[in-house]
Enzyme design. Structure first.
Site, mmCIF file in Angstrom:
data_model
loop_
_atom_site.group_PDB
_atom_site.id
_atom_site.type_symbol
_atom_site.label_atom_id
_atom_site.label_comp_id
_atom_site.label_asym_id
_atom_site.label_seq_id
_atom_site.Cartn_x
_atom_site.Cartn_y
_atom_site.Cartn_z
ATOM 1 N N THR A 1 0.845 -1.195 0.000
ATOM 2 C CA THR A 1 0.000 0.000 0.000
ATOM 3 C C THR A 1 0.877 1.241 0.000
ATOM 4 O O THR A 1 1.861 1.319 0.736
ATOM 5 C CB THR A 1 -0.927 0.022 1.225
ATOM 6 N N PHE B 1 1.161 5.291 0.630
ATOM 7 C CA PHE B 1 0.565 6.364 1.413
ATOM 8 C C PHE B 1 1.188 7.697 1.006
ATOM 9 O O PHE B 1 2.394 7.764 0.704
ATOM 10 C CB PHE B 1 0.807 6.158 2.911
#
Length: 405
Positions: A265, A267
């Site tokens: 992921t 960010f």
């Protein structure tokens, strides 16, 4: 466009290897076909898995699920691992307050402390609350998850970014591990349901199916742990980071719950424009993010944007096209099932910043600082034919994937 300028149409087979609209540019491990192996349970005094004797447990006494240990596992395969490395681009977070959505132990909090070691973290109920905390001065940064190798781009989070006047000042990518956590002493046979964030449940769908339990969504992974601990829920497990287990005094019943071993992921860290931390030099390893909006002729605009960068040998690291053909030029939606127009805060409007709606939007990340002559000229060319252009931020590029294990 150089080596990174490839558009891709996402298919189910490519879901773990590409962000929506652009091939994944992070390092990719070898792919392996693996079957789920549920947590070991005691049957006739011996540990059993799927009715067979379990192999030796890991050093902490837990059986790995989906071979999450990076070595030869229960399914006979190998899983590549990326180990935590300390990036030279990490900034000292001492004295900074970083807002994030979720409870302590959420991956967004780990993203904050990885990007800004020493920072103070501020949990918020919703992402909008985290961004608002920065705008009103209650926090210095906000953490926004924007892309996942398993789920693609989180468009709703990008839409949230566009509605605010914050700028992107840093990026960080985390390798996401999911474990099954329970109240100490609870065994696998006692678990009847599993709670976690909806995305975490989706990432662990095959594991949950093999366990034969129902998944119930809650606001975030760490929030599930709070519910588990405070309610002493003995028939319930939670999916969250194994690092969070110690924070909440829970046991890890199984590791490696995620369906895909390669689960990353990305960010973004946001700040107020006046608080943007650094001014990047022209030769810095930098990245610039922007949004390009227009009313019609989406293919022609796309080709012109590509030409503006490729003619100057500027590589793109992200290009995502959002088209809403059902929205007319006024920004209203003609059909109920169509995606609503994208609303963008025009921070350059005369007087007070104004929200504007557009049916067609391009999200663009390119290599280079905004004051690099080639990047600057490309943006100036795009401004000549696009209805609206907003630079979302210029920041140090960080291609490192951090493994918190």
């Amino acid at each position: 466009m150089g080596q990174y300028g490839r558009l891709a149409v996402q298919s189910p087979e490519a879901r773990g290897a590409a962000f929506y609209g652009l091939h994944l540019l992070l390092p990719r491990p070898r792919r392996h076909t693996r079957s789920f192996v549920p947590a070991a349970s005691k049957i006739n005094g011996a540990a059993r898995v799927n009715g067979h004797a379990a192999k030796a447990p890991t050093p902490n006494g837990k059986v790995r699920i989906n071979n999450g240990d990076g070595k030869k596992g229960l399914n006979g395969g190998h899983v590549d691992r990326i180990h935590l490395s300390v990036s030279s681009r990490a900034q000292d977070g001492s004295g900074l307050r970083v807002a994030y959505q979720g409870a302590p132990g959420a991956y967004s909090e780990f993203a904050a402390t990885t990007a800004l070691p020493g920072c103070a973290t501020l949990p918020c109920r919703a992402l909008a609350d985290a961004l608002s905390a920065v705008e009103r001065g209650a926090a210095d940064r906000a953490v926004l998850p924007v892309e996942s190798t398993m789920e693609g781009t989180a468009l709703r989070n990008y839409d949230l970014l566009l509605r605010h006047g914050l700028v992107v000042c840093q990026e960080v990518s985390l390798f996401v591990h999911y474990s099954l956590l329970v109240i100490p002493g609870v065994r696998a046979a006692q678990v009847r349901r599993v709670i976690s964030h909806p995305m975490a449940l989706a990432h662990c769908g095959r594991a949950l199916a093999r366990l034969g339990v129902d998944g119930e969504p809650v606001e975030d992974t760490a929030g599930a742990l709070e519910m588990l601990r405070s309610g002493r829920m003995l028939d319930t497990a939670a999916i969250a980071s194994p690092r969070a287990a110690g924070m909440y005094g829970l046991d890890v019943l199984a590791h490696g719950m995620q369906d895909e071993s390669w689960n990353v992921t990305r960010f973004l860290l946001l700040s107020r424009p006046q608080d943007s931390p650094v001014t990047l030099s022209v030769d810095a390893d930098a990245k610039t993010s922007m949004v390009v909006a227009h009313r019609g002729g989406s293919m022609m605009v796309l080709l012109k944007v590509l030409s503006a960068f490729s003619s100057r040998n500027v590589n793109l690291t992200k290009l995502e096209v959002i088209n809403n053909e059902a929205a007319d030029s006024s920004g209203t939606t003609a059909t109920g099932g169509a995606r609503p127009p994208v609303v963008i805060l025009d921070t350059g409007a005369r007087g007070k910043p104004t929200l504007r709606a557009f049916p067609h939007v391009l999200y663009v990340d390119c290599e280079g600082a905004a004051d690099d002559p080639s990047v600057r000229e490309a943006i100036q060319e795009i401004e000549k034919f696009a209805v609206f252009v907003r630079v979302l931020g210029c920041y140090a590029a960080d291609s490192t994937v951090y493994d918190l294990q």
